[in-house]
Enzyme design. Structure first.
Site, short mmCIF file in Angstrom:
data_model
loop_
_atom_site.label_atom_id
_atom_site.label_comp_id
_atom_site.label_asym_id
_atom_site.label_seq_id
_atom_site.Cartn_x
_atom_site.Cartn_y
_atom_site.Cartn_z
CG HIS A 111 -6.69 1.41 1.47
ND1 HIS A 111 -5.20 2.00 0.90
CD2 HIS A 111 -5.74 0.67 2.47
CE1 HIS A 111 -4.03 1.48 1.08
NE2 HIS A 111 -4.20 0.85 2.22
CG PHE B 279 -0.64 -5.65 4.46
CD1 PHE B 279 -0.92 -4.97 5.34
CD2 PHE B 279 -1.49 -6.51 3.76
CE1 PHE B 279 -2.38 -4.75 5.86
CE2 PHE B 279 -2.76 -6.50 4.14
CZ PHE B 279 -3.18 -5.66 5.25
CG HIS C 247 -1.44 4.70 5.19
ND1 HIS C 247 -1.49 4.48 3.87
CD2 HIS C 247 -1.85 3.46 5.89
CE1 HIS C 247 -1.58 3.26 3.41
NE2 HIS C 247 -1.86 2.65 4.62
CD GLU D 53 -1.37 7.81 9.30
OE1 GLU D 53 -2.30 7.24 9.15
OE2 GLU D 53 -0.50 8.75 8.37
CB CYS E 55 -0.98 0.00 1.01
SG CYS E 55 -1.91 -1.32 1.16
CE LYS F 203 -5.59 5.03 2.36
NZ LYS F 203 -4.28 5.83 2.53
#
Lengths: 410, 79
Positions: free
Chosen positions: A335, A394, A301, A312, A162, A330
Site C-alpha cells: 500500500h 483515512f 482499493h 469495498e 490514501c 496491492k
C-alpha cells in the site's frame, strides 16, 4: 458539463514493482509475490515493507537531488518518464504558464521531519538543518517538479491520505475542463517507510503480521490480516483532447469520470454500509454519464485489511453486480498510501491499453462472503472499454477515477 | 594542500555529493550549485566534523571555498 475526457498521454512509475512502466506492468501482470522485505526498524521486530528496489540518489538525474526528500525524488523520476512517454521535452513549453503540476501525498517528507526532530532532541535547535522544511513539506514534490521542468502554471499538492493520488487526477481533469491549463503533470508520491509511520501503523494494528513476507499482502483473501506499507510515485501527463490531437500525441487512456465523497463516519473505519465508497463510484459514473454495466473492471482499493476489503467488495457488488471483474494490485506493491491512487490508475490505464486485467497476488482462497468476480491466478484477457480505480483514505475521504480506452467514449 | 583544506573538501563531497575535482579554492558556492540554505547546512556539517562554530553573519560573508579555509584557520580549527 458532462462528457469531458482528459487524455492520459504519458505515464511514469517508481514503485516496489520496479522503476519504469515496463518493469512495473510485467511484475503486476505476473502477480507472483508481495515485493516486501524486512523493514529493519529498531524495536519493531518482524516488520516488513515494500521498498522501491535499488533506488539511488544519482538516478534522480539532477545534481541537487540531496536537497529532495525521498518522496520528491520518486516524484521527479516518475515525471521524467511520463514526459518522455508523452513525447514532451521539459523546459521547452510553448507556454509554460499553461502547464500545471498537481502531485498529492499523504506523508510528505516524513523521513526528513523525523530525522530532524531527532537532531533537535539530541543536539539542539542550532543543529537542525535549514533544509528541514524545503525537504519535509508535503507540497515539495509538486514544487520541485515544477522547478525541474519549468512549469509556471498552478502548482499544488492535494492531501486526502490514501486517496491523494486519485484526488490529484480528479483535480487535474477539472483544471483541463475549466481551461485552467493545457497540460497537467498529475499524480502522487510517498516515502513513508520510516520508524514513526511503521510504529504508528503497527500501534493501529493496520499492518499484516504474517511472517512470510512474499504472501503478506493478500487482498480479498479469507486469511488477509492487514496491509504492507510501500513507497513510490506515479505521475501522468494529462491534457485536453484538442491539445493532444494538435501535437499528434497518442492517448494511452482517457479520464472520463471522477467521483469523490466523504464517509462522514469515522477517522479510520469505513462506513459499514460502504456509503462513501458507493457515493464516489456512482459520482464517477454520473460524471461520465455512463451506466455501471458498461464498466468491465475495477482496480480496487483492496488494501488486504479485514474491514476495507469486506466493505469495498459489498459496495462493488451493489454498484456493479456480481459479474464485475475486480483485482487489487496491492498484492504485489503493498500500500503506497498517497501514491496508491496514482499508480493504480496507471495500472488501470495499462489494462485498458493492453486489453488485459491484472490478477490479485496471493489471493488463493477468496473470502466466500464476496459476490464479485475476483481475478486471480493468471491475467484475464479482455477488452474492457471502461474501467474504474478506487482509492479510500483515512478521514473517510474517497475518490474513484473512471477511465476509458482511447477508442471508447461514454 | 593542508589537512584543514582536505577536511573542507571532504565535507563538500560527502554532504553535497559534489565531484572533488570541482572543489577548488576559487570555486564559489554558486559554481558548486549551493544556495544560501546549503551554506547554512555546510556550517552545520563543519561544526559536527571539526567542532568549529560559524555564526550566520560569518557564513553570509563566505563566497568561495578558500574563504571557508581562511576562516577556519582564523579560528585555529584543528582537524
Amino acid at each position: 458539463m458532462r462528457g469531458f475526457t482528459a487524455v492520459i498521454s504519458g505515464i511514469g512509475l517508481v514503485t516496489p514493482a520496479g522503476i519504469g512502466v515496463r518493469d512495473n506492468w510485467a511484475r503486476v501482470l505476473d502477480a507472483g509475490e508481495t515485493m516486501a522485505t524486512p523493514a529493519d526498524i529498531p524495536g519493531l521486530s518482524n516488520t516488513i515493507a515494500c521498498p522501491v528496489p535499488d533506488h539511488f540518489e544519482e538516478d534522480v538525474g539532477i545534481p541537487n537531488a540531496w536537497q529532495f526528500d525521498r518522496y520528491a525524488q520518486f516524484a521527479l523520476m516518475a515525471t521524467r518518464e511520463a514526459l518522455g512517454d508523452a513525447g514532451l521535452e521539459p523546459g521547452s513549453w510553448p507556454e509554460a504558464s499553461r502547464v500545471a503540476v498537481v502531485i498529492g501525498s499523504g506523508a510528505g517528507g516524513t523521513a526528513t521531519l523525523e530525522a530532524q526532530h531527532t537532531v533537535l532532541a539530541e543536539e539542539g535547535p542550532q543543529a537542525v538543518s535549514p533544509l528541514t522544511l524545503p525537504m519535509g513539506l508535503l507540497n515539495m514534490a509538486a514544487g520541485q517538479v515544477a522547478i525541474a521542468i519549468g512549469a509556471t502554471g498552478p502548482c499544488l499538492a492535494p492531501c486526502t491520505a490514501c486517496a491523494s493520488g486519485a484526488t490529484a487526477i480528479g483535480i487535474a481533469r477539472d483544471m483541463l475542463r475549466l481551461g485552467t491549463a493545457d497540460i497537467v503533470i498529475a499524480g502522487g508520491a510517498e516515502a513513508p517507510i520510516t520508524p514513526l509511520y511503521l510504529a504508528a501503523f503497527t500501534r493501529m494494528r493496520a499492518l499484516s503480521r504474517r511472517t512470510d513476507h512474499k504472501t503478506a499482502s493478500r487482498p480479498f483473501d479469507v486469511s488477509r490480516d492487514g496491509f504492507v506499507l510501500g513507497e513510490g510515485a506515479g505521475v501522468f501527463v494529462m491534457e485536453t483532447e484538442a491539445h493532444a490531437r494538435a501535437r499528434g500525441a497518442s492517448p494511452i487512456a482517457g479520464v472520463v469520470g471522477y467521483g469523490a465523497s466523504a464517509d462522514a463516519h469515522h477517522v479510520t473505519s469505513p462506513d459499514p454500509q460502504g456509503r462513501g465508497a458507493k457515493l464516489a463510484m456512482r459520482a464517477a459514473l454520473a460524471d461520465a454519464g455512463l451506466p455501471g454495466k458498461e464498466v468491465a473492471y475495477v482496480n480496487a482499493h483492496g488494501t488486504s485489511t479485514r474491514l476495507n476489503d469486506s466493505v469495498e467488495a459489498a459496495a462493488l457488488n451493489e454498484v456493479f453486480g456480481e459479474s464485475i471483474m475486480v483485482s487489487s494490485t496491492k498484492g504485489v506493491t503493498g500500500h503506497l498510501l498517497g501514491a496508491a491512487g496514482a499508480i493504480e490508475t496507471a495500472y488501470t490505464a495499462l489494462a485498458l491499453r493492453d486489453g488485459v486485467v491484472p490478477p490479485t497476488a496471493n489471493l488463493t482462497d477468496p473470502d466466500p462472503a464476496f459476490a464479485i468476480d475476483l481475478v486471480t491466478g493468471k491475467p484475464r484477457c479482455h477488452a474492457p472499454g471502461f474501467a474504474l480505480s478506487n482509492s479510500f483514505g483515512f478521514g473517510g475521504q474517497n475518490a474513484s477515477v473512471l477511465l476509458a480506452a482511447p477508442e471508447a467514449s461514454p | 594542500m593542508s589537512a584543514l583544506y582536505e577536511s573542507v573538501v571532504d565535507v563538500f563531497a560527502e554532504r553535497f555529493g559534489i565531484d572533488r575535482a570541482l572543489i577548488v579554492p576559487e570555486a564559489s558556492f554558486d559554481d558548486l550549485g549551493l544556495d544560501s540554505l546549503a551554506q547554512i547546512e555546510l556550517a552545520t556539517s563543519l561544526q559536527k566534523r571539526l567542532g568549529v562554530v560559524l555564526t550566520d553573519e560569518e557564513i553570509i560573508e563566505l563566497t568561495v571555498v578558500s574563504d571557508i579555509v581562511a576562516i577556519l584557520e582564523e579560528k585555529e580549527t584543528r582537524v
